[in-house]
Scaffold this motif. Structure first.
Motif, PDB file in Angstrom:
ATOM      1  N   GLY A 193       0.820  -1.057   0.007  1.00  0.00           N
ATOM      2  CA  GLY A 193      -0.215  -0.003  -0.108  1.00  0.00           C
ATOM      3  C   GLY A 193       0.835   1.394  -0.141  1.00  0.00           C
ATOM      4  N   GLY A 194       0.415   2.293   0.594  1.00  0.00           N
ATOM      5  CA  GLY A 194       0.906   3.518   0.885  1.00  0.00           C
ATOM      6  C   GLY A 194       2.273   3.436   1.116  1.00  0.00           C
ATOM      7  N   VAL A 201       2.644   8.671   6.136  1.00  0.00           N
ATOM      8  CA  VAL A 201       1.647   8.432   6.606  1.00  0.00           C
ATOM      9  C   VAL A 201       0.531   7.641   5.971  1.00  0.00           C
ATOM     10  N   GLY A 202      -0.687   6.835   6.672  1.00  0.00           N
ATOM     11  CA  GLY A 202      -1.318   6.018   5.817  1.00  0.00           C
ATOM     12  C   GLY A 202      -2.686   6.081   6.604  1.00  0.00           C
ATOM     13  N   HIS A 203      -3.669   5.445   6.161  1.00  0.00           N
ATOM     14  CA  HIS A 203      -5.046   5.251   6.840  1.00  0.00           C
ATOM     15  C   HIS A 203      -5.118   4.077   7.429  1.00  0.00           C
ATOM     16  N   ASP A 204      -4.029   2.875   7.171  1.00  0.00           N
ATOM     17  CA  ASP A 204      -3.762   1.879   7.579  1.00  0.00           C
ATOM     18  C   ASP A 204      -2.426   1.133   7.203  1.00  0.00           C
ATOM     19  N   MET A 258     -12.392  -6.711  -6.610  1.00  0.00           N
ATOM     20  CA  MET A 258     -11.822  -7.356  -5.379  1.00  0.00           C
ATOM     21  C   MET A 258     -11.100  -8.511  -5.644  1.00  0.00           C
ATOM     22  N   PHE A 265      -9.060  -8.300   7.431  1.00  0.00           N
ATOM     23  CA  PHE A 265      -9.168  -6.919   7.691  1.00  0.00           C
ATOM     24  C   PHE A 265      -9.167  -6.791   9.112  1.00  0.00           C
ATOM     25  N   ASP A 299      -4.533  -4.349   7.341  1.00  0.00           N
ATOM     26  CA  ASP A 299      -5.009  -5.310   6.432  1.00  0.00           C
ATOM     27  C   ASP A 299      -3.987  -6.499   5.962  1.00  0.00           C
ATOM     28  N   TRP A 315      -1.448  -4.883  -4.800  1.00  0.00           N
ATOM     29  CA  TRP A 315      -1.652  -4.407  -3.316  1.00  0.00           C
ATOM     30  C   TRP A 315      -0.746  -2.981  -2.933  1.00  0.00           C
ATOM     31  N   SER A 318      -1.057   2.890  -6.556  1.00  0.00           N
ATOM     32  CA  SER A 318      -2.327   3.677  -5.760  1.00  0.00           C
ATOM     33  C   SER A 318      -3.503   3.251  -6.322  1.00  0.00           C
ATOM     34  N   LYS A 319      -4.713   3.257  -5.915  1.00  0.00           N
ATOM     35  CA  LYS A 319      -5.980   2.704  -6.392  1.00  0.00           C
ATOM     36  C   LYS A 319      -6.258   3.130  -7.910  1.00  0.00           C
ATOM     37  N   GLU A 322      -3.772   1.221 -10.265  1.00  0.00           N
ATOM     38  CA  GLU A 322      -4.173   0.098 -10.254  1.00  0.00           C
ATOM     39  C   GLU A 322      -5.154  -0.099 -11.323  1.00  0.00           C
TER      40      GLU A 322
HETATM   41  P1  ATP Z   1      -3.722   4.569   2.693  1.00  0.00           P
HETATM   42  O1  ATP Z   1      -2.155   5.342   3.197  1.00  0.00           O
HETATM   43  O2  ATP Z   1      -4.796   5.295   2.623  1.00  0.00           O
HETATM   44  O3  ATP Z   1      -3.894   3.109   3.239  1.00  0.00           O
HETATM   45  P2  ATP Z   1      -3.306   2.845   0.368  1.00  0.00           P
HETATM   46  O4  ATP Z   1      -2.694   3.138  -1.109  1.00  0.00           O
HETATM   47  O5  ATP Z   1      -2.397   1.940   1.322  1.00  0.00           O
HETATM   48  O6  ATP Z   1      -3.495   4.322   1.113  1.00  0.00           O
HETATM   49  P3  ATP Z   1      -5.465   0.952   0.670  1.00  0.00           P
HETATM   50  O7  ATP Z   1      -6.857   1.300   0.702  1.00  0.00           O
HETATM   51  O8  ATP Z   1      -4.673   0.552   2.062  1.00  0.00           O
HETATM   52  O9  ATP Z   1      -4.690   2.436   0.233  1.00  0.00           O
HETATM   53  O10 ATP Z   1      -5.034   0.110  -0.340  1.00  0.00           O
HETATM   54  C1  ATP Z   1      -4.077  -0.598  -0.793  1.00  0.00           C
HETATM   55  C2  ATP Z   1      -3.873  -1.434  -1.974  1.00  0.00           C
HETATM   56  O11 ATP Z   1      -4.770  -2.404  -1.846  1.00  0.00           O
HETATM   57  C3  ATP Z   1      -4.700  -0.410  -3.248  1.00  0.00           C
HETATM   58  O12 ATP Z   1      -3.764  -0.615  -4.217  1.00  0.00           O
HETATM   59  C4  ATP Z   1      -5.791  -1.461  -3.489  1.00  0.00           C
HETATM   60  O13 ATP Z   1      -5.970  -1.391  -4.709  1.00  0.00           O
HETATM   61  C5  ATP Z   1      -5.721  -2.493  -2.922  1.00  0.00           C
HETATM   62  N1  ATP Z   1      -6.764  -3.265  -2.157  1.00  0.00           N
HETATM   63  C6  ATP Z   1      -7.445  -2.832  -1.108  1.00  0.00           C
HETATM   64  N2  ATP Z   1      -8.521  -3.406  -0.674  1.00  0.00           N
HETATM   65  C7  ATP Z   1      -8.664  -4.346  -1.709  1.00  0.00           C
HETATM   66  C8  ATP Z   1      -9.331  -5.421  -2.002  1.00  0.00           C
HETATM   67  N3  ATP Z   1     -10.495  -5.667  -1.264  1.00  0.00           N
HETATM   68  N4  ATP Z   1      -9.134  -6.075  -3.128  1.00  0.00           N
HETATM   69  C9  ATP Z   1      -8.178  -6.143  -3.707  1.00  0.00           C
HETATM   70  N5  ATP Z   1      -7.122  -5.018  -3.736  1.00  0.00           N
HETATM   71  C10 ATP Z   1      -7.567  -4.260  -2.590  1.00  0.00           C
END
Ligand code: ATP
Ligand code: MN
Ligand code: MN
Length: 375
Positions: A193-194, A201-204, A258, A265, A299, A315, A318-319, A322
């Motif tokens: 992820g991020g 920083v991140g939300h998770d 998904m 989670f 996650d 994973w 960024s979204k 992807e």
């Molecule tokens: P943040 O810092 O806000 O967490 P992030 O980029 O890490 O930002 P996430 O929502 O944690 O955002 O998602 C991380 C990655 O995992 C994203 O690329 C997303 O496409 C992938 N991802 C998240 N949830 C799913 C899911 N249910 N199925 C497949 N891929 C997912």
């Protein structure tokens, strides 16, 4: 064509996965505005509109300079009329009326507050708002029916609103490593992820786990979770089994992006002192989070070794990056990309890969490192 400060030509490619998008860029004053409109479109269940604004913002993130006039936007892809209108107004007046009125609207703020609760999506938030609810407090006050995820979301709301720092992510990494190593030695664990893209920083915090011997990873998540539960680390968890099946005639069409890995989670409990000093939580209680305690969304994903490169790519985000990779694969290459596999519809076969580099090569794309995938 677009010129940069030195008068050299910039060729801005139209798919985000063809471009390098650093974390820090020069146009936050525009991209933040466009992303408000994108988020508002999402709240109104208008995905097409939302993606259009996100693509426009993403192009501006990849520019090597600050936009000073509309002239700077000539020849850039993905900037529709609406985005251009918003940009023009910000360049001329310092702000956009549409963006500011959206930001201040009661509907937008309530959607932001309610979808900010873990376990609450746009549909549910919208229903609550039509019933007159506005904040997470309203949910408690009016005794709304909540599922288990939403109960945890409300209970740890303010903790989960606080950004997770890289130091906290490292601390959680150490806990996850301890758990994984004690239930199955020899695993590989990767921060995703991020944080993998270089965010501070991140939300998770996202993790991908695999084992080099294919098959060893089966059932691994349940073992990890029970270890973590015994240590009292988990405030909440929901685990889903692996439901992926490789079909000989290519991937099944699916509306959702998904994936089907074994996944969890969760909400971890850290002691606040520990999250500063760097030692892990070993409390026995397991469900409460008192004032000396920090709640963090985590996650966990387990992938078979043969799919690890695809899972890594999927994973990292960024979204938007992807989404653009998948659009590129489908529209430009007649391929189907998922976090499990890449299928070539012209040759009717799955293209294997051990590394992300190989997947980019299969797709005919230049390799973009994680730190430049902040589209
Ligand atoms: P943040 O810092 O806000 O967490 P992030 O980029 O890490 O930002 P996430 O929502 O944690 O955002 O998602 C991380 C990655 O995992 C994203 O690329 C997303 O496409 C992938 N991802 C998240 N949830 C799913 C899911 N249910 N199925 C497949 N891929 C997912
Ligand atoms: Mn994340
Ligand atoms: Mn995540």
């Amino acid at each position: 064509p677009e010129l940069n400060g030195d008068g050299a030509e910039i060729l801005m490619k139209s798919y985000a996965c063809q471009r390098r998008t650093p974390l820090k860029h020069h146009n936050a004053f525009l991209t933040e505005a466009l992303e408000i409109l994108a988020q508002n479109a999402e709240f109104n269940d208008n995905e097409g509109r939302s993606v259009a604004f996100r693509r426009a913002a993403s192009v501006l993130k990849a520019l090597p300079h600050r936009v000073k006039s509309m002239e700077d936007l000539r020849c850039l892809p993905c900037l529709g009329d609406h985005s251009q209108r918003v940009i023009k107004e910000i360049l001329e007046d310092g702000s956009s009326r549409e963006v500011e009125s959206t930001r201040q609207s009661e509907q937008f703020q309530a959607m932001k507050a309610l979808t900010g609760v873990f376990g609450v999506g746009v549909r549910t938030a919208d229903r609550w708002i039509r019933e007159g609810l506005r904040t997470p407090d309203d949910l408690i006050r009016t005794g709304q029916q909540l599922n288990r995820a939403q109960q945890a979301g409300v209970q740890y709301y303010s903790e989960l609103q606080r950004a997770v720092t890289r130091a906290e992510a490292e601390l959680i990494m150490a806990i996850v490593e301890a758990a994984v190593n004690s239930v199955l030695p020899g695993c590989q664990i990767q921060l995703m992820g991020g944080f993998r893209r270089g965010k501070e920083v991140g939300h998770d915090v996202d993790f991908l786990i695999t084992h080099p011997e294919e098959g060893k990873e089966e059932g691994l998540m349940l073992k990890i979770i029970s270890w973590l539960e015994e240590q009292g680390v988990l405030l909440y968890q929901k685990t889903t089994r692996n439901s992926y099946v490789e079909r000989l005639d290519g991937p099944a069409r699916s509306a959702s992006n998904m994936d089907r890995f074994e996944r969890c989670f969760s909400i971890f409990k850290l002691h606040s002192s520990a999250s500063r000093s760097g030692s892990a939580s070993t409390s026995e209680s397991g469900s409460a989070c008192d004032s000396g305690c920090r709640a963090v969304r985590v996650d966990l994903v387990v992938s078979p070794f043969s799919q690890f490169a695809f899972a890594t790519l999927g994973w990292t985000g960024s979204k938007l990056f992807e989404r653009e990779l998948r659009r590129w694969a489908g529209q430009e290459k007649q391929m189907t990309l998922s976090s499990h596999t890449l299928y070539d519809s012209k040759q009717n076969l799955y293209l294997r890969a051990q590394t992300e580099e190989e997947i980019f090569a299969h797709l005919g794309l230049e390799f973009i490192p994680p730190s430049e995938r902040n589209a």
